[in-house]
Design an enzyme around this catalytic site. Sequence first.
Site, short mmCIF file in Angstrom:
data_model
loop_
_atom_site.label_atom_id
_atom_site.label_comp_id
_atom_site.label_asym_id
_atom_site.label_seq_id
_atom_site.Cartn_x
_atom_site.Cartn_y
_atom_site.Cartn_z
N GLN A 56 8.28 1.14 -12.93
CA GLN A 56 7.72 0.05 -13.71
C GLN A 56 8.50 -0.22 -14.99
O GLN A 56 8.28 -1.23 -15.65
CB GLN A 56 6.25 0.33 -14.05
CG GLN A 56 5.35 0.20 -12.84
CD GLN A 56 3.92 0.35 -13.23
OE1 GLN A 56 3.40 1.46 -13.32
NE2 GLN A 56 3.27 -0.78 -13.51
N CYS A 100 -2.61 -4.16 -12.95
CA CYS A 100 -1.30 -3.50 -12.97
C CYS A 100 -0.44 -4.11 -14.07
O CYS A 100 -0.39 -5.33 -14.21
CB CYS A 100 -0.63 -3.67 -11.61
SG CYS A 100 0.99 -2.90 -11.49
#
Length: 184
Positions: A56, A100
């Site tokens: 990420q 998310c």
Amino acid sequence: MQTSTGTPRPITRYGSPVLHRRCAEVTVFDDALAGLVADMFASMYAARGVGLAANQIGVDARIFVVDCPDSTGAHTVAAIVNPVLHLPDQRELATDVEGCLSVPGQHADLARCATATVTGFDTYGTEIRLNGSGTLARCFQHEVDHLDGLAYVDRLPAKLRRRIVTASAEHPGVGAGVNTTPGH
């Protein structure tokens, strides 16, 4: 922005190739790994998240960090290197809203196991085992999914996934290096 424990990095958005493939196992436990983990925590906190996988922030490595409560409200703060997810044989599912950092501004209901365990290593290479319930169990499952190349939206029906991904593309993003000025 430098924190006392690391430097926040920009959050990688859904659609970036590093988010859609299995991440590489970590084989070296050194100062560079400790620095990466510090940056991961700083990035997670800057984005106001409760968990973050290395991919990420664009890093192809099987690592995630969490600062997340369990079903009792107790917080777990940990970094897990090369995690392996263990789900119970008798699976009780809990449906809750999930979001998310890589799909900013969007959320959806998703069923996950109510309890989960991860095994792996800390940043020194020492074996660890963490048990989770509630949000912490959801976090473990969400972050291991990331390291396997899946985002929570990949578990949703195709029509809902397309709607969420399209809407998220309009969101300015979260965390470090994001311009949140309207119109920019």
